[in-house]
Design an enzyme around this catalytic site. Structure first.
Site, mmCIF file in Angstrom:
data_model
loop_
_atom_site.group_PDB
_atom_site.id
_atom_site.type_symbol
_atom_site.label_atom_id
_atom_site.label_comp_id
_atom_site.label_asym_id
_atom_site.label_seq_id
_atom_site.Cartn_x
_atom_site.Cartn_y
_atom_site.Cartn_z
ATOM 1 N N ARG A 27 -10.998 -2.934 8.957
ATOM 2 C CA ARG A 27 -9.619 -3.430 8.772
ATOM 3 C C ARG A 27 -9.249 -4.384 9.917
ATOM 4 O O ARG A 27 -8.648 -5.440 9.689
ATOM 5 C CB ARG A 27 -8.668 -2.220 8.732
ATOM 6 C CG ARG A 27 -7.226 -2.537 8.380
ATOM 7 C CD ARG A 27 -6.498 -1.292 7.888
ATOM 8 N NE ARG A 27 -7.097 -0.811 6.646
ATOM 9 C CZ ARG A 27 -7.863 0.281 6.550
ATOM 10 N NH1 ARG A 27 -8.081 1.049 7.595
ATOM 11 N NH2 ARG A 27 -8.397 0.607 5.385
ATOM 12 N N GLY A 33 -9.294 9.576 5.762
ATOM 13 C CA GLY A 33 -10.370 9.365 4.789
ATOM 14 C C GLY A 33 -11.733 9.813 5.301
ATOM 15 O O GLY A 33 -11.921 10.954 5.723
ATOM 16 N N TYR A 34 -12.679 8.885 5.297
ATOM 17 C CA TYR A 34 -14.070 9.186 5.667
ATOM 18 C C TYR A 34 -14.321 9.076 7.175
ATOM 19 O O TYR A 34 -15.464 9.235 7.620
ATOM 20 C CB TYR A 34 -15.024 8.254 4.911
ATOM 21 C CG TYR A 34 -14.989 8.435 3.401
ATOM 22 C CD1 TYR A 34 -15.807 9.375 2.762
ATOM 23 C CD2 TYR A 34 -14.125 7.683 2.603
ATOM 24 C CE1 TYR A 34 -15.769 9.545 1.385
ATOM 25 C CE2 TYR A 34 -14.078 7.846 1.217
ATOM 26 C CZ TYR A 34 -14.901 8.777 0.619
ATOM 27 O OH TYR A 34 -14.860 8.951 -0.746
ATOM 28 N N ASP A 35 -13.276 8.784 7.966
ATOM 29 C CA ASP A 35 -13.458 8.596 9.412
ATOM 30 C C ASP A 35 -14.197 9.747 10.098
ATOM 31 O O ASP A 35 -15.038 9.497 10.966
ATOM 32 C CB ASP A 35 -12.104 8.366 10.114
ATOM 33 C CG ASP A 35 -11.594 6.941 9.942
ATOM 34 O OD1 ASP A 35 -12.402 6.045 9.627
ATOM 35 O OD2 ASP A 35 -10.384 6.731 10.130
ATOM 36 N N THR A 93 0.842 -1.191 0.000
ATOM 37 C CA THR A 93 0.000 0.000 0.000
ATOM 38 C C THR A 93 0.876 1.240 0.000
ATOM 39 O O THR A 93 1.994 1.201 0.518
ATOM 40 C CB THR A 93 -0.933 0.045 1.227
ATOM 41 O OG1 THR A 93 -1.679 1.258 1.209
ATOM 42 C CG2 THR A 93 -0.164 -0.029 2.537
ATOM 43 N N ASP A 122 -7.749 -3.482 0.043
ATOM 44 C CA ASP A 122 -8.628 -2.617 -0.734
ATOM 45 C C ASP A 122 -9.871 -2.371 0.105
ATOM 46 O O ASP A 122 -10.471 -3.307 0.636
ATOM 47 C CB ASP A 122 -8.984 -3.209 -2.093
ATOM 48 C CG ASP A 122 -9.361 -2.095 -3.062
ATOM 49 O OD1 ASP A 122 -8.511 -1.223 -3.340
ATOM 50 O OD2 ASP A 122 -10.527 -2.044 -3.508
ATOM 51 N N SER A 123 -10.193 -1.110 0.264
ATOM 52 C CA SER A 123 -11.240 -0.768 1.215
ATOM 53 C C SER A 123 -12.018 0.438 0.731
ATOM 54 O O SER A 123 -11.640 1.096 -0.239
ATOM 55 C CB SER A 123 -10.620 -0.509 2.593
ATOM 56 O OG SER A 123 -9.483 0.312 2.489
#
Ligand code: ITT
Length: 202
Positions: free
Chosen positions: A185, A157-159, A7, A67-68
């Protein structure tokens, strides 16, 4: 045993380093800075396998890829695999988050269900001592809802917009240790632990 983490997302690296040292201390996590493949799969699992296969082939080491993304029920599961580029190809997470909240502007609290998904692909290439080559994918889902405004500074990210079920705080208001108990995760990793343990000599 050394595993290359396929990653380029530094936040994922930090979360994995904590998970690995907590649950499978016999494994050393190495950073990967080789070629980045085009993620042209149609599912999280396919994209995770694409990334892990390239890293394993490039390094000759065991590779793990993540991948998430986030799915929103009222958007039919979008952004999904497009989470990293929802607002365009620049991978600008602030813009992605702003666009998503904008799209849900008029959506009432009870209809804001969402989930994070994480698919982890482990690729063991030929030539690793003590094991035949194999591939394994583990999956984790974290359910919750989208807040109306971002809040909190942890995570990525979207956290800041994701309120996990059973919580009043956003994922960005949880401590890193709390997120690593609950997250998509963490759940996918937990499912992978027995597979990883078999790679560590007694
Ligand atoms: P690599 O492909 O190099 O691993 P990436 O960030 O591009 O890095 P993905 O293609 O898997 O990774 O995209 C995942 C996106 O989904 C990521 O950019 C975030 O916006 C979001 N995401 C995934 N896990 C998240 C988490 O734990 N918290 C918040 N957002 C997350």
């Amino acid at each position: 045993v050394e595993i290359v983490l396929a990653t380029h997302n530094q936040h994922k690296v930090e979360e994995f380093q904590r998970l690995v040292s907590r649950d499978v201390p016999g494994i050393t996590v190495l950073a990967y800075d080789g070629p980045e493949p085009v993620e042209d799969g149609t599912t999280f699992s396919e994209n995770a396998l694409i990334k892990a296969r390239v890293a394993a082939a490039h390094t000759g080491s065991i590779a793990l890829a993540d991948d998430s993304g986030i799915g929103v029920e009222i958007l039919g599961g979008s952004p999904g695999i497009f989470s990293a580029r929802w607002a365009g190809s620049q991978h600008d997470s602030t813009a992605n988050l702003a666009l998503l909240l904008d799209q849900l502007q008029d959506v009432h609290e009870e209809h804001r269900a969402a989930w994070f998904a994480c698919h982890l692909a482990l690729v063991v290439p030929p030539g690793i001592d003590g094991t035949e080559p194999f591939e394994h994918v583990a999956v984790g889902t974290w359910r919750g809802a989208l807040a109306t405004e971002p809040s909190g500074t942890n995570g990525f990210g979207y956290d800041p917009a994701f309120i996990p079920d059973g919580e009043r705080r956003t994922a960005a208001e949880l401590s890193p240790a709390e997120k690593n108990e609950l997250s998509h995760r963490a759940l996918a990793f937990r499912a992978l632990v027995p597979v990883l343990q078999r790679l560590v000599p007694e």
